[in-house]
Write a protein that holds these residues in place. Sequence first.
Motif, short mmCIF file in Angstrom:
data_model
loop_
_atom_site.label_atom_id
_atom_site.label_comp_id
_atom_site.label_asym_id
_atom_site.label_seq_id
_atom_site.Cartn_x
_atom_site.Cartn_y
_atom_site.Cartn_z
N VAL C 163 63.41 47.04 24.76
CA VAL C 163 63.35 47.82 25.85
C VAL C 163 63.38 47.91 27.44
CG1 VAL C 163 62.80 50.48 26.29
CG2 VAL C 163 63.41 49.87 23.41
N PHE C 164 62.94 47.32 27.30
CA PHE C 164 62.08 46.15 28.70
C PHE C 164 62.76 45.55 29.64
CE2 PHE C 164 59.92 45.88 32.46
CZ PHE C 164 59.73 44.78 32.45
N GLY C 165 63.89 44.92 28.61
CA GLY C 165 64.93 44.25 29.05
C GLY C 165 66.15 45.19 29.46
N ALA C 166 66.94 45.87 28.28
CA ALA C 166 67.55 46.31 28.84
C ALA C 166 66.65 47.29 29.91
CB ALA C 166 67.19 47.87 27.92
N SER C 167 65.66 48.43 30.11
CA SER C 167 65.44 49.31 31.50
C SER C 167 66.14 48.22 32.78
CB SER C 167 63.95 49.62 31.56
OG SER C 167 63.72 50.76 30.33
N LEU C 168 65.30 46.86 32.44
CA LEU C 168 66.03 45.86 34.18
C LEU C 168 67.39 46.25 33.94
CD1 LEU C 168 63.45 43.33 33.27
CD2 LEU C 168 63.01 44.99 34.79
N GLY C 169 68.53 46.37 32.50
CA GLY C 169 69.20 45.99 33.25
C GLY C 169 69.90 47.11 33.20
N LEU C 170 69.57 48.67 33.32
CA LEU C 170 69.96 49.74 34.11
C LEU C 170 69.75 49.33 34.94
CD1 LEU C 170 70.46 52.46 32.89
CD2 LEU C 170 68.53 53.00 32.50
N LEU C 217 67.92 41.45 38.12
CA LEU C 217 66.81 41.78 37.07
C LEU C 217 68.10 42.54 35.85
CD1 LEU C 217 65.94 45.74 39.46
CD2 LEU C 217 65.01 44.27 38.11
N ALA C 218 69.21 42.29 36.00
CA ALA C 218 70.33 42.19 34.64
C ALA C 218 70.18 41.26 34.49
CB ALA C 218 71.61 43.12 35.48
N ILE C 219 70.19 40.15 34.50
CA ILE C 219 70.34 38.71 33.80
C ILE C 219 68.61 38.91 33.25
CG2 ILE C 219 69.84 36.13 34.32
CD1 ILE C 219 71.56 36.65 36.60
N VAL C 220 68.17 38.87 33.56
CA VAL C 220 66.30 38.82 33.44
C VAL C 220 66.12 39.85 32.19
CG1 VAL C 220 63.66 39.42 33.64
CG2 VAL C 220 65.10 37.97 35.27
N GLY C 221 66.39 41.32 32.36
CA GLY C 221 66.33 42.09 31.37
C GLY C 221 67.15 41.87 29.63
N PHE C 222 68.46 41.38 30.28
CA PHE C 222 69.28 40.99 29.13
C PHE C 222 69.25 40.09 28.68
CE2 PHE C 222 71.50 44.89 29.37
CZ PHE C 222 72.42 44.91 30.40
N GLY C 223 68.32 38.61 29.45
CA GLY C 223 67.72 37.22 29.24
C GLY C 223 66.82 37.80 28.31
N ALA C 224 65.89 39.04 28.11
CA ALA C 224 64.95 39.22 27.06
C ALA C 224 65.55 39.43 25.26
CB ALA C 224 64.47 40.44 27.27
N LYS C 225 66.44 39.96 25.24
CA LYS C 225 67.41 39.53 24.00
C LYS C 225 67.45 37.78 23.60
CE LYS C 225 68.48 42.72 21.55
NZ LYS C 225 68.05 43.59 21.18
N ALA C 226 68.11 37.35 25.04
CA ALA C 226 68.56 36.27 23.97
C ALA C 226 66.93 34.51 25.04
CB ALA C 226 69.47 35.59 25.87
N GLY C 227 66.86 35.55 24.58
CA GLY C 227 65.34 34.66 24.83
C GLY C 227 64.82 33.84 25.97
N LEU C 231 61.09 36.93 28.92
CA LEU C 231 60.83 37.79 28.68
C LEU C 231 60.84 37.48 27.12
CD1 LEU C 231 62.13 40.49 30.49
CD2 LEU C 231 60.06 40.55 29.26
N HIS C 232 61.04 36.12 27.11
CA HIS C 232 61.08 36.09 25.32
C HIS C 232 60.00 35.62 24.36
CE1 HIS C 232 57.31 33.19 27.39
NE2 HIS C 232 58.07 32.59 25.75
N ILE C 254 72.52 38.11 17.34
CA ILE C 254 71.80 39.17 18.16
C ILE C 254 71.34 38.54 19.87
CG2 ILE C 254 70.04 41.33 18.55
CD1 ILE C 254 70.28 41.35 15.21
N THR C 255 71.20 37.51 19.37
CA THR C 255 70.83 36.65 20.56
C THR C 255 72.09 35.90 21.66
OG1 THR C 255 71.11 34.40 19.81
CG2 THR C 255 68.52 35.43 19.84
N LYS C 256 72.82 36.40 20.87
CA LYS C 256 74.07 36.30 21.66
C LYS C 256 74.90 37.45 22.02
CE LYS C 256 74.61 32.07 19.70
NZ LYS C 256 73.03 32.08 18.72
N ALA C 257 73.97 39.03 21.47
CA ALA C 257 74.96 39.93 21.93
C ALA C 257 73.69 39.47 24.00
CB ALA C 257 73.76 40.87 21.45
#
Lengths: 497, 493, 492
Positions: C163-170, C217-227, C231-232, C254-257
């Motif tokens: 959620v935090f990562g997605a927030s950064l993406g937001l 922000l978007a890169i770091v945020g979505f990067g959380a999902k990508a480990g 934010l890994h 899901i990391t590929k998402a």
Amino acid sequence: MNLVQNFPFLSIILTLSGGVVCSVLKGSNARKYCYFVLTSVLVGSLLTMAYVLSTGESYVYMMGHFPAPWGNEIRVGVLETIMASLFSGIMLLSLMGGMHHIFEDTEDTKSNLYFTLVSLLSASLLALVYTNDLFTGYVFVEINTIASCALVMIRYRSGKALVATVRYLFMSLLGSGLFLIGITILYDITGHLLMENIAQSVSVLFQTGTYAFPLSVVVVLFSMGLAIKSACFPFHTWLPGAHGNATVSSSSILSGLVLKGYIFLLIKIFYRVIGMNIIFHERATNVLFIFGVFAMIIGSIKAIQEKDLKRMLAYSSVAQIGYIFLGIGLGTEAGIAAACLHIIVHAITKPMLFTACGGFMDVSGGSKKFSDIQGAGLRDKLSGIAFIVGAMSMIGIPFFAGFISKVYLTTAAIEYSSIKTVVALAALAISTLLNACYYIPAMLVLFTHPKTEKVHTHPRSKEMSLSLYIFIGLNFLMGCFSQPIVNAVIQGIAMFR
Amino acid sequence: MNYLMMIAIAFPIIWGACLPLLHYKEADRSSRNKYALTGTLITSALVLLNVFTFKSNAGFQLIQLTDKMSIVFDVDALSCVFLCLIAILWPLAVLYAWEYMHHEGKENKFFSFYLMTYGIVIGLACSANLITFYLLYECLTFATIPLVMHAMNRRAIKAGRKYFMYSIAGAATAFVGIMFLVNYGTSLDFIYGGTLDLVKIGSQQNLILFGYILTFFGFGVKAAVFPFHGWLPSAGVAPTPVTALLHAVAVVKAGVFAIMRVTYYSFGAAFLSGTWAQSIVLSFACFTIVFGSVCAWKQQHLKKRFAYSTISNLSYILLGVGMMNAQGLCAGLAHMLIHGIMKICLFFCVGVVMEKTHREYVPEIEGMGRVMPITFGCFTIGSLSLSGIPLFAGFISKAALGTAAVSSGLPLGLAGLCALLISAVLTAAYTFEIVIKAFFPSKGFNTRHLREFKDPSWQMKTPLIVLSVLMILIGLHGTELMNLLSKIAMNLM
Amino acid sequence: MLGLITGLIVFPMITGVLCLLPVFQDDRRRNLFTASVLGLNFIFVLLCFAQEGSFDLLHLSDHLSLRFMFDGAGRFFLLLAGLMFLMVGIYSFEYMTHEHNRPRFYVFYLLTLGALNGVCLAGNYMTLYCFFELMSLLSMPLVLHSQTEESISAAKKYLLYSVFGASLGLGGFFLFTVYGGSTNFVTGGVIANELHQLQLSSELLFQRNMLLIGAFLAIVGFGAKAGMMPLHAWLPTAHPVAPACASAVLSGVITKAGVLAIMRVVYFLYGSSFLCSTWVQYAWLMLILITVLVGSTLAYKEKILKKRLAYSSVSQVSYILFGLAGLNTWSLTGALLHAAAHSMIKDVLFMGAGSIIMHGHTERADKIDGLGLKMPVTFACITVASLGLIGIPPLFGYISKWYLCTGSLIAHHNFFGWLGPVVLLISALLTAGYLFTLTINGYLKKEETESDAHEAGFLMLAPMLILCTLILICGLFPNLVTQLIEFVNTLA
């Protein structure tokens, strides 16, 4: 010379004689006579007010034919007649509200003396309002002092009342004494006793710079003397005892009227005798302003701590006097107008609160402690409603009288636009909160069901109900339709110089 | 003369005041409840009728107090927004209170004040000038104190006292600010763009800004701005219908509504935009957003957690309002509406749990999702919405707020965006913690002692379901709503 | 068009919810049902390969709408997701017999697939964010499936990071909406050309800086999902406690998402030319290279099998990100090839780990001595996958590494050019270290105590074998995969 113009003089004479007459009548007859006197004075003042409003200017009336520089004069203008009507009307209503307490609290043979004292008090208040020379002023100040102290003391069964009276007497006489010394010095340096003549003289002296130090001393003496008598902080210590322990109608009259008489005299002296520019020069208004602010806050804080309803109301009076001195202390005409409005508002409200308190005492076995009056508002609903109306007015809720004077005080403060503004606004805000802090818990106590059954000592008389209804009506009148009164006050101040 | 509006204001007050006179016995639940609900429904109908048929400038003057001050009521576009919110939510709350108050008792007093508060809030929304507004604001405090102190035990009385002291202090401060307008404004009426007399102000701009800040913090007490938020968590001791409706919807939204009126309709956004006053407003809003969320996250008592959440969300609205432009106002209005719906749903769910199971703390609700699926299902929808997940209502208002914050170009706008994002994460944390605990109890958790709990009756379920559906509908069809609010914010209605 | 979207997103979701029905409480019936759903999904994906275009579904408000689009990138990831979910799904039929509450697992398994397909099909930023959040929420119950205290707190951690990562993406979304323009994905980016230059007026400069901040922000945020660091941290916590099939899906797909999300933002919104040689690219590269190195090192030291594989994922997915950050065709090709390779390889490794846990009764890498003889097929597959991951021809992994290194050397004219390949090399050595030990210990060491380990069943072995075959085939004939990713030529 119009007939109406004689009324002020006649009212003073009538009330003075009423005092004499009442002393020989029996209790109930004295009461009736006193009612008659007060009603006539009220009607007379209203007629005079109508007259002065229509002509639009004030007039001077010589009593006796002593030439200048001595002589007795009264001056009648809009503001004076408003105050006179107010004083006589409220005095009447207070008497009506506390009537049976008067008879309970005084010795049977001496109850007619109560009405004597009330008449004398009435006379002196009228005189203070109308007077245009310092000699008359001083005489009636003394009469006022003695009458009001006696009103406290007449409650014969209360030892506390006796102690309070002595304290009151001391402080009052101290104040009168300072006032007298001030008059003496002023007479010495100007050679006049009539206010207008003194004013001319003083302005000449001020311009030339002679007698500068005595003049300052005079200002200080007048301010302090009258401040002591009107319970301005820090000279208020006599008030809670006196007002808290007197009988109900005495408390109403003292809180609502007597203090205001002195303040009115002070305003008169500032405007007509010494002149506002000199007052500014001496920074008297600043001192009064600071005293007012302190009174507002400390009076309320002390009220919060009280466990006795009447003493709480007495401290509340201290705070409200602080409002008035705040208005005077601003030094502008708007400030004085606001102060006069607050005089009117407080005179309408505080007697109503005391009368309601009398009602509560009736349904709680004669006690006025919070622990005993729990639920009194439910037992005596009219008094309860009157108390709510009074409390809302004191806190400053729109629709009630107190809101109007608060608005005018705040507006006057903002107009002034200096450090005083900030202090005044802060004090008003804090004071509102503090007021709420003791009135709301009081209301809550009054309206929660008590745990034990209470004793009803006296059914409510018709007189008291009538007086409460009129008080409530006046409150709403002032709250909702205040504009004509405000206009009249402002017009009166313009005429006042 | 808009008599319909005056009837809508007076009717619930009179209806509520008459309730004690009818002397319903404590046990005579059904007739009293029906009386209360009938009154509420009639009022809501009147209000909605008003909203859809109002003509501008058809105000009703009750009384002229002095030359400059009078008590006037009128309905304008901004009022309509607030009115719609309360007209929909009040009947739901009364229905919910039917069963809830069954176990709290003293329903006569409760419903009486509840109805009177309804009338007062309607009057508040319909106030046409500052004095009327101030009068009703004070009345609102007095009418809600008995509701907060309902239980009449020591905690309740203490909470009531705290609430009242904060409120009176706030009103007194706001009053001082109002007086500035009396002096330096052309009138006290609410007119879009403000009523300040710029000629008279001249170079004393700072003084007037100071007056605005006083008014902001004065009304901000009810809007729970830090540091005057302290009354709200304590007021959680009140019965849930009170906390839900009043302290999540009516009273606190009256506070933000007051700030909206004062900012856009009295002082005027153009005057305030770009000044140090705006910076103060935005800073406090940003701080409160984060502060409220952090406190909510650490708080373990269910109701207090959502009380802090309310504190945080109210500052979302203030962030939007503080942008001092139409876009910000639109976003603020959107969140006012949507948060009202979300928060009342969440509080209702919490209330169900507290009333049925007598458990008040987060760790105690483990596994309850199984036995109370509808309650926790609605709670999940509320959580999704509050966290700002797209497809649910909360995202619409959060997106509007974020966009308004960034497009204002102010550095504090960007700070606001950061605050919003941090708060979003914390919101997800503190709401989903409950969802997870309820639906996924830890291994070995014995559900046997939960077996006696089940979903509440239809009176309490219906509001939950209605609100959840509303959140999903708004989430999917927000366009019309946002367009409408946008027009209102630009004063094109 | 609408039909295919329905088929790909709504169909798995509805069938997922249907798994709650009493009729599917029976394992066999449910497994059959799930298998058919996954198979159908895969077929749908193949069917949609002919589709092209975009489609607005729903307007949430004036500038927020749900938009879907079919393009090369989306199709590639759809295929990957569909294939992996199918394989792991089949594997899970046998694996989950030792877990309780099985229906719930499949509910969320299918729901996650639906949301994941939504991410692949997203046509604008908002839709991407919407389905990204949904996917995080829906995959969380997979982590806490066993409902132990550790798994519940691991799930909360996962949720928080996501959620935090997605927030950064937001946050990036808001910045882009205000300063960039429309957020519909368009090949090559939507930013006005004038902002690409370096000499700009102050107003345009402010706009450019805001956009760059949004990108980061978007890169770091979505990067959380990508480990990606920082934010890994959820990865190593979530993987050991989740069931092996859940870990496989988390790591493998899901990391590929997250990777896809970053790709969309970088290539379809901002455009590679906008971000090229900016501080955003350099900061991103630094983060990636640190992640690669630290991930491999921590994997090497880690003794718990699944945690080791988790750190390995952290490191390997950053290879993919390294390719994305290169902002040129070669790197991008390498990135996508590695995405495919890593998906397949990591799934095999997790499936193997799962069977070691289930049938070998151990979780630790130092306790697998001699198990290889008792579980030969499992360990053979693990070996094949390891070889692939290290990058040894002719298995799939080497091609992607080749492209990555070449792309890095060609594109970067400063030190990143050679730093990248050096880090990749060191990481490869470490990978060999932590993966080969498994094989060596399994086959060559003697068992310490006699255990009742035995080989896994057919349902668990078949997917592993299929994927290993694919790894081999794709390694020998990489054109099969490069054909699928021809669209990269238009991107950089």
